[in-house]
Design an enzyme around this catalytic site. Structure first.
Site: not given
Length: 632
Positions: A206, A341, A379
C-alpha cells in the site's frame, strides 16, 4: 635557509586556501543535495470521472463519494458460489473509463502487444504523458535527458489471467514478459519517452507510490536524474483479489472507509493512477517551471518485529514521522495538516492516530487537521500514497482543507483528550499563519514499509498576465498536432469544451501553456485568436465542416493555408525569442509557419524569459481501442 622558510610558508598558505575551498564546496554540495524538491506537474485518473487534478479537486471540495458499483462490462467476471452475494464485492472505487482502452498507435504497440500488456502498464503510460503536459513539457521533447521514472505497483492479476489462458492454449507469447513484468512498468515508460535516468519499479504494497516519490527525491538529490516522474497505479481486474483481502478482515461490509470513526469496520478497495513530476527547486526556478508546492523532507522505514507481518507498528510510525519532521524543521509543532493513511480499520487507525498525538503538543493552536482521501475514493493500494499526495498539493494550492466523509462519532480507541487534532467534516478555509502552510502525508504498507513526506506551499513569483492590458488586435497562436485529421478533430473538441467550461481565461498564458506542452505529430495546425470567443468561433466553425476543406479565417491547416504575406527573415528562426516577436507580429507568424512546414522548434527556448504563467490546458485526446483477453 631563508628560501626554504619562504617555500614552506607558501606551501602552508596554499594548503590552507585549498582546505577552505574544499570546505566551501562540501557546504555547497550539501545545500544542493538536500534543497527542496519542486512539484512541477501532476496527472491522475481516479474513480467516477476524477480524471484530472482539477476534476479531482472539485470532487474533494464538494465532498463527493466516489465509491460505486462495479462497471457493467466487468460485472461478468464474478466469483460463483458463496461469493455471489458477498457484501465486499458490491462496490468499490472504480474508474469510469474502459480500463482496456489504449491508443496503441501513439504508444507504438502492435495490437497483439497491446492485448498482452497489463492494463496497469498501459494506464501508467497514459498518465505519464498527461503529467508531462501538465508540467509544460511536450512528451516527445525529453529524449536523451536524465529523467527518471519511479513506479509503484503491487497487483499482478493480468499476469495470472494470462497464465490461466496459457494452460488452455499451450501458447507462449514474448509480450507476456515485457507487458507484465513489474520492472517494465518503469522501463517501458523510460523506453517510450527516451529517458535515460533511473527506471525503478517498487512494490511495498500500500505504500508503493509514496515510497516511489521518496526514491525520486533521493535520485534528484544524488544527481541520478535532473527530473523525475513518480507515482503508482492500481486496477481491480479480478474479484478474487477482493475475496483474498477480505480474509484478512480489513474490508468494510458497507464498502466505505469510515476513517477515525467509532463505526470504522474496514476499508474499501479502489483503483486509479497518479503521477507527479519533480525537480530540484533551483532547477525548476532556472527552467521557469510553474511550482505547485515543494517537498521539504521525506523518509521511509520498516515496522520490523511487530505483532504480525501485516499489523501496523505504532512505534516505527512515530520514529519515521519524528525523523522526517526534524529534517523539515517542524519538530516543535508539527505540520498544519496531515493526510493520514487512515484506512478505516478498527486497529490501524488508532495505532496511527495515537502515534501522531504522541508527537504533537496538546496545547498547539491552531489545531492540526487530519484527513484521508480514502474516505472519498477508497484504498487505491499501490496508488494510495500518490492519491493522498496530489490531494494535499491541491489543498495547499487552493488554501482549503477538504472535509472528511463518514466521520460522525470519534473512535473511543483514539486518545482525543490528549490531542490537538481536529477532523474537518466539511471543507474549510485553510487560514494562513506567519509561516508558509505545511502539510504531511503518510502511507503505511501492508508489508510493514512506511513512508512519510512533508510538503510546503509555494508562492510563484510570476503572476497571471492581465489580458485587458494587451492590444485588442493581438492574435494569440495555438498550435495543434495529431496523428491524423480525425485525431485532430478530437483535439479541437476537447479545446472547445475547455473554453466553454472556463470563462475567465488569460489568452497569453493559455497560448503559452498550450504551445509548450504539445507533442509533434504528422498533422500540424495553428489557430490565431484575440480572445476566447474568437477561438471558439474558429474551432466550432471548423468542426461543423465535416469535409475539413472549407477555409476558416484564423485557422492554418498545414502549409496550404499559410498567408502569402508572411515575411521571410534571414535570421535563423530557431534563434528568435518570444520577446522579439512582441513588436513584430510578422516574425511570430514566420515562426509558426516554419513549424507547420516541418521545422523542429524548441518551444521551451522560444518562450524562455517570457514571464507568462503555466496554466491548465486540455490534455492530448488519445484515440483508443479496446484490447482485452478474449473470453469464451
Amino acid at each position: 635557509m631563508e628560501n626554504n622558510t619562504t617555500d614552506r610558508s607558501d606551501i602552508l598558505r596554499k594548503a590552507l586556501e585549498e582546505i577552505k575551498r574544499l570546505k566551501r564546496k562540501i557546504e555547497q554540495n550539501q545545500d544542493s543535495h538536500f534543497e527542496p524538491i519542486a512539484i512541477i506537474g501532476m496527472a491522475c485518473r481516479f474513480p467516477k470521472g476524477a480524471s484530472t487534478p482539477a476534476k479531482f479537486w472539485k470532487a474533494l471540495r464538494t465532498q463527493k463519494d466516489l465509491i460505486g458499483p462495479i462497471p457493467e462490462k466487468r460485472a461478468d467476471y464474478v466469483l460463483a458460489g458463496a461469493w455471489e452475494e458477498s457484501p465486499f464485492l458490491k462496490e468499490a472505487g472504480y474508474l469510469e473509463e474502459d480500463v482496456e482502452g489504449f491508443d496503441h498507435r501513439l504508444f507504438r504497440f502492435s495490437p497483439r502487444e497491446a492485448e498482452r500488456t497489463d492494463p496497469q502498464q498501459r494506464l501508467f503510460l497514459k498518465v505519464c504523458w498527461e503529467a508531462l503536459e501538465n508540467a509544460g513539457y511536450a512528451p516527445d521533447s525529453l529524449r536523451g535527458t536524465k529523467t527518471g521514472v519511479y513506479a509503484g505497483v503491487m497487483l499482478m492479476e493480468y499476469m495470472q489471467q494470462l497464465a490461466t489462458e496459457r494452460k488452455l492454449t499451450a501458447q507462449f507469447e514474448p509480450y507476456d514478459v515485457s507487458g507484465n513484468g513489474f520492472s517494465f512498468m518503469s522501463g517501458r515508460a523510460s523506453y517510450f519517452f527516451g529517458f535515460q535516468g533511473p527506471g525503478i519499479t517498487t512494490d511495498t504494497a500500500c505504500s508503493s507510490s509514496l515510497v516511489s516519490i521518496d526514491q525520486a527525491c533521493k535520485g534528484l538529490w544524488m544527481g541520478d536524474c535532473n527530473m523525475a516522474l513518480a507515482g503508482g497505479v492500481n486496477l481491480l481486474l479480478s474479484r478474487e483479489s477482493t475475496a483474498l483481502f477480505s480474509s484478512l478482515n480489513i474490508l468494510s461490509p458497507e464498502c466505505r472507509s469510515k476513517s477515525f470513526d467509532a463505526e470504522a469496520n474496514g476499508t474499501v478497495r479502489g483503483e486509479g493512477c497518479g503521477i507527479v513530476v519533480l525537480k530540484k527547486l533551483s532547477d525548476a526556478l532556472k527552467d521557469g517551471d510553474y511550482i505547485h508546492a515543494v517537498i521539504k523532507a521525506s523518509g521511509v522505514n520498516q515496522g520490523g518485529l511487530s505483532s504480525g507481518p501485516t499489523v501496523p507498528h505504532g512505534p516505527s510510525q512515530e520514529i519515521l514521522l519524528k525523523e522526517v519532521w526534524r529534517k523539515a524543521g517542524i519538530s516543535e509543532n508539527g505540520p498544519d495538516y496531515i493526510e493520514a493513511h487512515g484506512t478505516g480499520t478498527e486497529i490501524g487507525d488508532p495505532i496511527e492516530m495515537n502515534s501522531i498525538i504522541h508527537l504533537l503538543p496538546k496545547e498547539r493552536q491552531p489545531p492540526v487537521y487530519v484527513g484521508t482521501v480514502k474516505s472519498n475514493l477508497g484504498h487505491l493500494e499501490a496508488a494510495a500514497g500518490v492519491a493522498g499526495f496530489i490531494k494535499t498539493v491541491l489543498a495547499l494550492e487552493n488554501k482549503k482543507i477538504p472535509g472528511n466523509l463518514h466521520f460522525k462519532t470519534p473512535s473511543a480507541h483514539i486518545n482525543w483528550i490528549e490531542s490537538c487534532i481536529e477532523i474537518p467534516t466539511k471543507t474549510i478555509q485553510w487560514n494562513s499563519s506567519q509561516r508558509p502552510r505545511i502539510a504531511a502525508i503518510s502511507s503505511f504498507g501492508l508489508s510493514g514499509t512506511n513512508a512519510h513526506i512533508v510538503l510546503e506551499e509555494y508562492e510563484n513569483s510570476t503572476k497571471h498576465s492581465d489580458e485587458k492590458s494587451e492590444s485588442a488586435t493581438r492574435k494569440w497562436p495555438f498550435r495543434f498536432s495529431a496523428r491524423s485529421q480525425t485525431c485532430m478533430r478530437d483535439q479541437w473538441s476537447a479545446f472547445v469544451y475547455f473554453l466553454h467550461e472556463n470563462k475567465n481565461l488569460n489568452m497569453n498564458d493559455l497560448s503559452y501553456s498550450h504551445n509548450i506542452s504539445r507533442a509533434d505529430f504528422k498533422e500540424k495546425q495553428v489557430i490565431w485568436a484575440a480572445n476566447r470567443q474568437e477561438a471558439l468561433f474558429i474551432l466550432e466553425t471548423a468542426l461543423a465542416d465535416e469535409t475539413d476543406g472549407i477555409p476558416v479565417k484564423g485557422l492554418w491547416r498545414n502549409s496550404d493555408d499559410l498567408p502569402e504575406s508572411i515575411n521571410q527573415t534571414e535570421k535563423r528562426l530557431q534563434e528568435i525569442s518570444f520577446s522579439e516577436v512582441q513588436t513584430n507580429p510578422d516574425l511570430e507568424q514566420s515562426v509558426f509557419a516554419d513549424w507547420i512546414k516541418g521545422k523542429k522548434t524548441d518551444w521551451k527556448s522560444y518562450y524562455r524569459g517570457c514571464n507568462l504563467r503555466k496554466t491548465d490546458v486540455p490534455n492530448y485526446q488519445f484515440r483508443e481501442k479496446v484490447f482485452g483477453l478474449k473470453t469464451t
